[in-house]
Design a protein around this motif. Sequence first.
Motif: not given
Ligand code: MG
Length: 337
Positions: A22, A289, A291-292
């Motif tokens: 991230e 971003d 992880d998301t």
């Molecule tokens: Mg995230």
Amino acid sequence: MSRFRGCLIGALVGDCFGKPFEETGKTTIESVKKFVDNVEAEKSKKNAKILHYTDDTEMRLSVEASLLKHKGFDAQDMAKRFAKEYFASKIYRNYGGHVTKIFSDWSSKHLEDVFLPARQQFNGAGSYGNGGGMRIAPAALFMYNENSQKLKELTDKITQLTHTHNLGILGAYLQAQAIHLVLNTTESPFPTERFLDKLIETMIYYEEEAFGKSYSQKHQKLKVIKEFLDEPDVDKRKIIHKLGNNVTALGSVPTSIYSFLRALSDIDGLKERNAFERTVIYAISLGGDTDTIATMAGAIAGAYWGEEAIPITWQQNCEGLALTQKHASSLYEYANK
Ligand code: MG
Ligand code: F2R
Ligand code: MG
Ligand code: MG
């Protein structure tokens, strides 16, 4: 059952594998693949390190627990669970910059209206972060046998506890709708064109309702996805520029959908990986971003390819696997009773 479990385990794996990357600015298919190779090799050792999940999963687990407990949406209960998990966690979960202020408000004041702190965020504009989309997968499972209007109502409520900007709300709905459609698709090969047309139609409808006719950002990005899929290999910088890889809903949900669709075909450097693995590795390789974007892409891919497509070594390396499996099975039983 395999698809329900695939969806939530897919989200978990995306979060745990995406977290180390991230905002590092160091993501290529090669570097992500190397990381995955290491995780797979480590697993056979006794003291293999577990990969921790982040806010994406912590909040998703609360959504699931609350929906299952109350057989539907209970605002006070869901808010209580979000805050309780956040304050109880001994592990740093890397929450969004502003959302935790809402948890503090819930905990320090007695609020008749639990939605109030979210409405007050950003001088009354509300958050357009991707925190709604990152935790929404269980809503699509819960509403498996219901129509898209019912799904929209539930998605709105879950999201508005923390995100009241229309872009945050619609982003969460786009993610939920993508999962809902995929879950109900049994054809192979995957009907990409029809899937995107359906998403575009729905987003035009809700965007016009929210912003008026002139405004149509998410469905425009879905049209960009169509163009990208017609090209042999789109440059990563162009993808980031046109679709985004950031913490906003608009700058990440379309990217997740694109990752799933792009990974339906071979990707250079990932020949020996199946389509689920390609989705997650590719989503992380886009950076930002991670992880998301990988959580949301993993949820969609898992809902289509099922639990069996997710390597056991990946699953077993993730914190929260047992609870995720349990919730997925309970949601399956609830939705199909
Ligand atoms: Mg995230
Ligand atoms: N927090 C992280 N990652 C650290 C990355 C830091 C990043 N550079 C940053 O700016 O925060 N990951 C986790 O956060 C994301 C989910 O966030 P959520 O739940 O939506 O939080 P929040 O605080 O509501 O929104 C996130 C940021 O978006 C900007 N923003 C949102 N609405 C805005 C508005 N109306 N006006 C201006 N800015 C707005 C703010 O920068 C917020 O801090 C996930 O990636 C999760 O993994
Ligand atoms: Mg996170
Ligand atoms: Mg949030």
